[in-house]
Design an enzyme around this catalytic site. Structure first.
Site, mmCIF file in Angstrom:
data_model
loop_
_atom_site.group_PDB
_atom_site.id
_atom_site.type_symbol
_atom_site.label_atom_id
_atom_site.label_comp_id
_atom_site.label_asym_id
_atom_site.label_seq_id
_atom_site.Cartn_x
_atom_site.Cartn_y
_atom_site.Cartn_z
ATOM 1 N N LYS A 224 0.678 -1.213 -0.034
ATOM 2 C CA LYS A 224 0.060 0.030 0.096
ATOM 3 C C LYS A 224 0.872 1.266 -0.003
ATOM 4 O O LYS A 224 1.913 1.412 0.810
ATOM 5 C CB LYS A 224 -0.747 0.088 1.062
ATOM 6 N N ASP B 54 -3.534 10.700 2.626
ATOM 7 C CA ASP B 54 -4.689 10.114 3.053
ATOM 8 C C ASP B 54 -5.410 11.238 3.658
ATOM 9 O O ASP B 54 -5.382 11.308 4.778
ATOM 10 C CB ASP B 54 -4.740 8.921 3.890
ATOM 11 N N LYS C 201 -10.864 12.931 6.983
ATOM 12 C CA LYS C 201 -10.477 12.691 8.390
ATOM 13 C C LYS C 201 -10.362 14.120 8.956
ATOM 14 O O LYS C 201 -9.703 14.956 8.635
ATOM 15 C CB LYS C 201 -8.878 12.424 8.356
ATOM 16 N N ASP D 16 1.318 6.734 5.302
ATOM 17 C CA ASP D 16 0.505 5.858 5.027
ATOM 18 C C ASP D 16 0.943 4.950 3.625
ATOM 19 O O ASP D 16 0.137 4.119 3.154
ATOM 20 C CB ASP D 16 -0.998 6.460 4.705
ATOM 21 N N ASP E 243 -12.358 6.412 3.464
ATOM 22 C CA ASP E 243 -11.218 6.248 3.994
ATOM 23 C C ASP E 243 -10.712 5.007 4.244
ATOM 24 O O ASP E 243 -9.597 4.635 4.947
ATOM 25 C CB ASP E 243 -11.504 6.751 5.441
ATOM 26 N N GLU F 133 -9.249 3.160 1.911
ATOM 27 C CA GLU F 133 -8.710 3.351 0.487
ATOM 28 C C GLU F 133 -7.530 2.343 0.346
ATOM 29 O O GLU F 133 -7.411 1.871 -0.797
ATOM 30 C CB GLU F 133 -8.384 4.609 0.029
ATOM 31 N N ARG G 242 -7.107 -1.228 1.168
ATOM 32 C CA ARG G 242 -7.535 -2.321 0.410
ATOM 33 C C ARG G 242 -7.982 -2.139 -0.957
ATOM 34 O O ARG G 242 -7.801 -3.011 -1.695
ATOM 35 C CB ARG G 242 -8.549 -2.925 1.654
#
Length: 509
Positions: A260, A265, A272, A283, A343, A345, A347
Site C-alpha cells: 500500500k 490520505d 479525516k 500511509d 477512508d 482506500e 484495501r
C-alpha cells in the site's frame, strides 16, 4: 559515500591506534584497553551500569560513551541492543563526536534469543544516524550526522560477516525510510517512481511503471477509484510500480509482495476531521517496505527464489472528482464492490494488483503472496508500537507460516504477532443486496470495529478472487496479509523499514 547509507562504515580489528577517531561507544563488552577506566567510573557512580554516561579516557585521550543494557529478564529480546546503540550514538553526537567507533558484543552467539545482538547493535546505530531525504537534499552540509562509523570486534571473520549483513539490510531500510518518510509532495507518486528508477538503475531488478490513466481505468478499477480525484493534478497522479527479480538458477520458490503506497490520505469524501489527518504521509510505508525489500534482494541476489514487488502509489485526495460511498465498482476480478467508506482506500488500491499477481502466481514455483500495509488503527491499538501482525489464509496457515515468521521476527529483532482469519471476517464483507458481491467497509473507524484489522484481509481475498484458492481448491495459493501500522514508524519517529528483517530471514536467508 554510499548513497544508501548514512555515513561511511569501517571495520576495525584493533583499538591500539585511535588517532583518527574521537569517540568510542560501548554497549556491553568493554575492550581490555578500557577496562581500568570503566572500573574507576563504576566504583563511584552507582548508576553507571544503568544510565548512559560520557567521559574522557585519560589513557587514550578519547571520548567514551557507555550505554549499558541494564538488567535483562525473560521478556527482553534482542532489540535491547539496538535501543542501547541508538542512545549511545545520540549521546556521542551531542558530545561532538564525528568519528565514532561502535564496540560490538564480544560473545559470538550462534543460538538463543540474543544470537543477532551484534547485527542489532549496528542497525540501531545506523537507524539513529539516518538523515531525512529532504534535509539531505535541501541542506547538503547537514546530510550526515557524523563523518564515519567504525565497527569493532576482535574476530575479523565475524566482524566482516556481520558488517556485510548489516549494510545489506541497511541499504534496504534506508530506501524504505526515504520513501516512507518523504512528505506528500517530495514523495508523491511520480516522484516515488523517479526515486525507484534511480534506486534500481543498472541493477538486477526489472522495473515497470504504469502511469497511463487508460490502462489504470481498464486494468485496475478499484485503484482508479481512489486515484480519480488526484489524477486531475499531474504531480499527484498515481503510479503502479513493478519490481521483478529472477533467480539466476532454477527457482524453487516465489515471493510476491503488494504494498500500500497511499502518499497522502485525506480520507477522501469521508474526510479525516478533527486533526487526525496529520501524519498521513506515512500511509505509504507498505509500498516503501516493498521498495526497500527489493533493494535488499538486489544486494543479496538469492540463487533460487524469484521475488516480485508491486508498489501501489496513490493519493487519496478530496474534491469534486473523488469517489464516494455507495458507488459500485467492478474489480479486476469481476467482483462488484460497493464502497462503504472512502477512508478504507488502502484495501482498494491493492486489491486489483493482488488479483493480477494471483494469476501470475499460478504459473510460478511455490508462490507465496503478501499484502503489506499501514492499514488499520485497530492493528496499532491491538499490538502497540513496534509490532507487525500476520494473517495467513488456509494454505499458508497449513504450512505454519505465521509461526515461522513470528519465530524468526523475534530472533532477528523485527517481531510479529499472529492474528487468525475467521468466518466472521468474510461475512462482514459479503453483500446482502442483489447486484453487489462485496462491501468494501462499514462506516466506523477500524479501532471501533470488532475484528477491525482482520476483516480487511478478508475483503482483499474476496475482491481479488483469492478466496477461490483455499486449501481444498484445485489451485491452492499461499497468501498472508501483514498490517504494519504498529511497526512502520509514526510521525515524528523515523520510519523503520519493518518488516524487512523478518521477511528476509523467513523467505530468503
Amino acid at each position: 559515500m554510499d548513497n544508501y547509507l548514512p555515513c561511511d562504515v569501517v571495520e576495525i580489528n584493533s583499538l591500539e591506534n585511535l588517532s583518527t577517531w574521537d569517540t568510542i561507544c560501548v554497549i556491553e563488552s568493554v575492550p581490555p584497553i578500557l577496562s581500568c577506566v570503566f572500573e574507576e567510573h563504576r566504583s563511584f557512580d552507582k548508576a553507571f551500569d544503568s544510565e548512559v554516561t560520557c567521559f574522557k579516557d585519560p589513557k587514550t585521550n578519547i571520548r567514551i560513551v557507555s550505554a549499558p543494557l541494564g538488567e535483562l529478564d525473560d521478556f527482553d529480546d534482542v532489540r535491547v541492543y539496538a535501543r542501547a546503540s541508538e542512545k549511545a550514538i545520540s549521546r556521542a553526537i551531542k558530545a561532538g563526536g564525528k568519528a565514532v567507533i561502535l564496540v560490538l558484543p564480544e560473545a559470538i552467539n550462534t543460538s538463543g534469543r540474543f544470537q543477532y545482538s551484534a547485527l542489532q547493535t549496528i542497525l540501531g546505530a545506523l537507524h539513529e544516524l539516518y538523515v531525512p531525504i529532504q534535509l539531505r537534499e535541501d541542506v547538503p552540509d547537514q546530510k550526515q550526522r557524523i563523518e564515519k562509523l567504525g565497527v569493532y570486534h576482535s574476530n575479523a571473520g565475524f566482524l566482516k560477516k556481520v558488517v556485510d549483513d548489516s549494510l545489506q539490510f541497511e541499504r534496504g531500510r534506508f530506501a524504505a525510510r526515504d520513501i516512507g518518510g518523504g512528505d506528500p509532495e517530495r514523495m508523491a507518486p511520480p516522484k516515488v517512481a523517479t526515486y525507484v528508477e534511480n534506486l534500481f538503475a543498472k541493477t538486477n531488478i526489472k522495473l515497470t511503471i504504469i502511469s497511463d490513466l487508460a490502462v489504470i481505468q481498464k486494468d485496475f478499477p478499484l485503484f482508479e477509484a481512489v486515484n480519480r480525484a488526484a489524477s486531475s493534478v499531474a504531480r499527484h497522479n498515481g503510479r503502479i510500480i513493478y519490481l521483478e527479480y529472477e533467480a539466476p538458477q532454477n527457482a524453487k520458490k516465489t515471493v510476491i509482495l503488494v504494498g500500500k503506497g497511499v502518499c497522502y490520505d485525506t480520507g477522501g469524501a469521508d474526510i479525516k476531521a478533527g486533526g487526525i489527518m496529520a501524519g498521513m504521509s506515512r500511509d505509504k510505508c507498505g509500498a516503501a517496505f516493498v521498495g526497500g525489500f527489493m533493494k535488499y534482494v538486489s544486494e543479496t541476489a538469492p540463487q533460487h527464489t524469484n521475488v516480485i514487488g508491486v508498489m501501489c502509489m496513490v493519493r487519496n485526495s478530496v474534491g469534486e472528482e473523488c469517489y464516494v460511498a455507495d458507488e459500485v465498482v467492478t474489480a479486476r476480478s469481476g467482483a462488484r464492490v460497493r464502497v462503504g467508506n472512502t477512508d478504507a482506500e488502502g484495501r482498494m488500491c491493492m486489491a486489483d494488483a493482488l488479483c493480477e499477481m494471483k494469476q501470475r502466481a499460478l504459473s510460478m514455483p511455490d508462490s507465496h503472496l503478501f499484502t503489506i500495509a499501514t492499514l488499520t488503527g485497530h492493528a496499532h491499538l491491538a499490538v502497540g508500537v513496534g509490532y507487525s501482525i500476520v494473517m495467513d489464509n488456509g494454505p499458508a496457515r497449513e504450512q505454519g507460516h505465521g509461526n515461522e515468521l513470528k519465530k524468526n521476527g523475534d530472533l532477528i529483532g523485527d517481531p510479529f504477532e499472529i492474528s487468525t482469519l475467521q468466518r466472521e471476517d468474510f461475512s462482514a464483507h459479503q453483500s446482502k443486496i442483489l447486484g453487489e458481491d462485496v462491501i468494501q467497509a462499514n462506516n466506523l473507524p477500524s479501532s471501533r470495529t470488532p475484528r477491525g484489522h482482520q476483516t480487511p484481509a478478508a475483503f482483499m481475498m474476496l475482491a481479488s478472487g483469492l478466496d477461490k484458492h483455499g486449501t481444498n481448491s484445485s489451485n491452492p495459493l499461499k497468501y498472508s496479509h501483514l498490517d504494519i501500522a504498529g511497526s512502520a514508524g509514526d510521525h515524528p519517529d523515523t520510519p523503520t523499514g519493518s518488516p524487512l528483517l523478518a521477511i528476509a530471514k523467513t523467505h530468503l536467508i
